[in-house]
Structures are given as structure tokens and as C-alpha cells.
Scaffold this active site. Structure first.
Site, short mmCIF file in Angstrom:
data_model
loop_
_atom_site.label_atom_id
_atom_site.label_comp_id
_atom_site.label_asym_id
_atom_site.label_seq_id
_atom_site.Cartn_x
_atom_site.Cartn_y
_atom_site.Cartn_z
N HIS A 30 35.75 19.35 -15.83
CA HIS A 30 35.22 19.27 -14.57
C HIS A 30 34.18 20.45 -14.32
O HIS A 30 33.92 20.85 -13.22
CB HIS A 30 36.25 19.71 -13.39
CG HIS A 30 37.06 18.17 -13.28
ND1 HIS A 30 36.81 17.21 -12.55
CD2 HIS A 30 38.33 18.19 -13.85
CE1 HIS A 30 37.92 16.48 -12.57
NE2 HIS A 30 38.88 17.02 -13.14
N THR A 31 33.24 20.69 -15.29
CA THR A 31 32.43 21.79 -15.31
C THR A 31 30.91 20.98 -15.66
O THR A 31 29.93 21.49 -15.08
CB THR A 31 32.55 22.65 -16.65
OG1 THR A 31 32.63 21.97 -17.99
CG2 THR A 31 33.58 23.59 -16.54
N ASP A 32 31.02 19.60 -16.02
CA ASP A 32 29.71 19.04 -16.30
C ASP A 32 29.00 18.88 -14.92
O ASP A 32 27.72 19.16 -14.79
CB ASP A 32 29.84 17.76 -17.22
CG ASP A 32 30.84 16.72 -16.55
OD1 ASP A 32 31.48 17.09 -15.53
OD2 ASP A 32 30.55 15.61 -16.99
N SER A 118 37.11 8.07 -22.28
CA SER A 118 35.71 7.80 -22.03
C SER A 118 35.54 6.47 -22.42
O SER A 118 34.33 6.20 -22.90
CB SER A 118 34.94 8.87 -22.18
OG SER A 118 33.59 8.90 -21.73
N SER A 120 34.49 4.10 -20.47
CA SER A 120 33.43 3.68 -19.81
C SER A 120 32.10 3.91 -20.25
O SER A 120 30.96 3.35 -20.24
CB SER A 120 33.65 3.84 -18.28
OG SER A 120 33.49 5.31 -18.03
N ASP A 164 30.34 13.14 -20.61
CA ASP A 164 31.04 11.56 -21.34
C ASP A 164 29.96 10.95 -22.11
O ASP A 164 30.03 10.71 -23.37
CB ASP A 164 31.61 10.82 -20.47
CG ASP A 164 33.10 11.44 -20.12
OD1 ASP A 164 33.29 12.36 -20.16
OD2 ASP A 164 33.73 10.81 -19.17
N TYR A 213 38.56 12.33 -7.89
CA TYR A 213 37.53 12.68 -8.55
C TYR A 213 36.22 13.15 -8.04
O TYR A 213 35.80 14.22 -7.88
CB TYR A 213 37.14 11.83 -9.89
CG TYR A 213 35.93 12.29 -10.53
CD1 TYR A 213 36.19 13.14 -11.88
CD2 TYR A 213 34.52 12.09 -10.17
CE1 TYR A 213 35.03 13.33 -12.60
CE2 TYR A 213 33.42 12.43 -10.99
CZ TYR A 213 33.60 13.12 -12.31
OH TYR A 213 32.71 13.55 -12.83
#
Length: 361
Positions: A30-32, A118, A120, A164, A213
Site C-alpha cells: 500500500h505504498t505505491d 497479481s 490481473s 503490480d 482498497y
């Protein structure tokens, strides 16, 4: 009805056949989307896309993994499912001036859906690679990842960061890929010496677009605004977030501390790297509130194994998989011990394991 083979779908061989890996994120969760730092690796499992020009003026997409077909005319849209990701890639290439003709595209994958590895992004990157190969289009790895990210945001409704897609486009199985989400600078780093990875499916599937999210992303944006910074990446001291109201304080505390963990991990030995993974999980559980009982139980069971340095959930949370850093040569046995013990105790329905072995010298 039996799953179609490529020969049946194309009525002959495809024109191109490419693939893209999934990813396991070791640190930097959750840093991107906060312009931060990450350390993913690619998985041995991948998604393959075969493609050929369509002979009837329409797009035809088929997933052998799902045994689902999607057909649409050039100016129509696909209504649902895996086709949204692929259509997004097609439409965004067209918006960049690439003349994408109607295509037949065949998908198969050994990436488990809903595990946080990931799948997707692998589908998006493989789709773009297939079109690039078919049309001989100039498209570098970073640009490809950026288009893939926008396909997921604009067509699948997930307001995701860039990690991702960058990992699927640029990472390999033997190295960590250090990523800076703000600048897109990246470099390849060795895994900690004497260590390898095991990934274990918690047995609880994850549905990212239906999770919280997007809510977490909104909370981070609100925290940044109150702190007067462009993004939480610009906060370097965890103490600076303590003035925020809850839950913004907790969300920001996770992001700031997680960025610091990534930066330290780049030069950490296996023991310290494992400790940082443990701290990351606790932060995701307590401050970011994206873990669930099955993930907590599984990571705790892994930490008690003598051959495990550390463990954490991987992916956005809300289900999916856990990753553990283990002694080289011992990861598979450690994973099997943990899964057996959890099943015997009637705990979380831990599923299949995925080994990413230590690099060969």
C-alpha cells in the site's frame, strides 16, 4: 463443454505467443499509490496470451482458465469479467495512436485467482506484450506498465498503484526489484544471502475491487492533505503523523513506517529482513486494517517454524496469500509443516504452496 485448445480457438496456430509473471511483494504494501517504495519479485507462475488477427471484424477473447469467451465489435465494449482488463489495454493503445485491428486472443494462466499474486497485472502485461509483438509496436517496459495500470483503473474500477504492473513487466524470479513509485526509478537487488521464499495461499479468496482498497487510498489522500504534503512518501518521520485524527493517523503511520522498512531492507541480511517482514504484517494488521484472521494465523504459524526468518501477508490484504523468507533449501519443507499443522488443528484452510528458490550461484 470442453475447454477449447489454442488450435481450436484460432483454427490453426496463433501468430504470437507471449507471457507475463505474477508478483510476490516482499515489502512495501500500500505504498505505491502513496508515491512510495516497494520490493517485489516475479513468480514462476505466469499468464500466457496468444493472439492473431480476427477474420470477421470483431474481437474474440477466450480464457481457457475460466472457460469463458467474450466477443465484441470494434466500437462496442465488453460487459464484464476478464475481458474488461484486455479491452482496457486495447482502448488505451488505440488512444495512443496504435491502430489495433480486431483480434482473437487466447488466455491461459497458472496463477491462482484471488490470492494476491497479481493475476490481473499479469493479464494486462501479457495482453500488451502480445499486441506489441503482433503489430511490432515500440513500447518499452515502463510505458507498458503504465498503460496496464490505467487499464485496471479505468476499465476494471480498481484505483491501483503502479507496483503490480511494473513488477510483472520488469521483475524476475531471482532478484528483488526496488521500485520508486514517484519517479519509476528501479533497480535489481539480490535476495538476502542464504534465503529463499515460500508463498502459501490462505484459502480465503480476495476480491480487490469489492474490498476496501479504494477506501484506504482515499484515507491516505485525506491524510496527505491534512499534513500539507503531495503524498505520504514525503513524510519521513513517523512521529509527524500522530497529530492526525483516527483512522487517518493509523493509515499514515503504516505507509510512513513501511517506506522506511523498504529502504532498510535493501541492505539487510536475512535475519533482519525477516524481522522487517514481521513488522510489516503487524502494521498492515493493526494500522492499515487489511489483514484477516486467516492471514494472521498463517503468518504466526510460519514465524514459529525454526527455518522461517519472517512472514507477512502479500498483496493488498482482505484474503489471499502470505509470503515467508526461509533458510535456503528449507522453504518447501517449512511450508508443508505449517500447512499440515494448521489443517490438523482445524485452522485456516491454507492451500497450495509456491516455492521461489534461492538463486543458483
Amino acid at each position: 463443454m470442453a475447454v477449447l485448445s489454442p488450435d481450436e480457438f484460432f483454427r490453426g496456430p496463433p501468430e504470437v505467443h507471449v507471457g507475463a509473471p505474477g508478483r510476490v511483494n516482499l515489502l512495501g504494501e500500500h505504498t505505491d499509490y502513496n508515491d512510495g517504495f516497494m520490493l517485489p519479485v516475479a513468480t514462476p507462475q505466469r499468464t500466457d496470451v496468444m493472439a492473431a488477427r480476427s477474420d470477421d471484424g470483431s474481437f474474440h477473447l477466450y480464457s481457457a482458465t475460466l472457460d469463458e469467451a467474450v466477443d465484441f465489435a470494434p466500437h462496442d465494449s465488453t460487459p464484464h469479467g476478464f475481458g474488461r482488463y484486455m479491452e482496457g489495454c486495447i482502448r488505451l493503445l488505440q488512444a495512443r495512436g496504435v491502430d489495433v485491428p480486431p483480434l482473437r486472443m487466447y488466455v491461459r494462466s497458472d496463477l491462482a485467482l484471488g490470492t494476491g499474486l497479481s493475476s490481473s497485472a499479469a493479464l494486462e502485461v501479457a495482453t500488451l506484450r502480445a499486441i506489441r509483438a503482433l503489430l511490432q509496436t515500440e513500447l518499452d517496459g515502463v510505458t507498458l506498465a503504465q498503460i496496464a495500470q490505467q487499464a485496471e483503473i479505468r476499465y476494471a474500477g480498481v484505483n491501483c498503484g503502479i507496483m503490480d504492473q511494473m513488477a510483472s513487466s520488469l521483475a524476475d524470479e531471482e532478484h528483488m526489484l526496488f521500485l520508486d513509485a514517484r519517479t519509476l526509478d528501479h533497480r535489481v537487488l539480490p535476495l538476502p544471502a542464504g534465503a529463499e521464499l515460500i508463498v502459501i495461499n490462505s484459502g480465503v479468496p480476495r476480491q480487490l475491487a469489492e474490498s476496501k482498497y479504494n477506501e484506504r487510498r482515499g484515507e491516505c489522500e485525506a491524510a496527505s492533505k491534512l499534513l500539507g504534503v503531495q503524498a505520504l512518501r514525503d513524510v519521513r518521520d513517523v512521529a509527524d503523523v500522530e497529530s492526525l485524527p483516527s483512522p487517518l493517523k493509523e493509515r499514515a503511520r503504516h505507509v510512513v513506517s513501511e517506506n522506511l522498512r523498504v529502504l532498510e531492507a535493501c541492505e539487510a541480511d536475512a535475519s533482519r529482513f525477516g524481522q522487517l517482514m514481521n513488522l510489516s504484517h503487524y502494521s498492515l494488521r493493526d494500522d492499515y486494517a487489511v489483514s484477516i484472521g486467516a492471514l494472521d494465523e498463517l503468518t504466526q504459524a510460519l514465524r514459529t517454524d525454526p527455518d522461517v526468518y519472517g512472514a507477512r501477508l502479500t498483496g493488498a490484504g482482505f484474503g489471499g496469500a502470505c509470503v515467508a523468507l526461509c533458510r535456503a533449501g528449507a522453504a518447501q519443507a517449512a511450508g508443508e509443516r505449517v500447512v499440515h499443522a494448521m489443517r490438523a488443528a482445524g485452522g485456516a484452510a491454507a492451500g497450495a504452496t509456491l516455492l521461489i528458490p534461492a538463486p543458483t550461484e
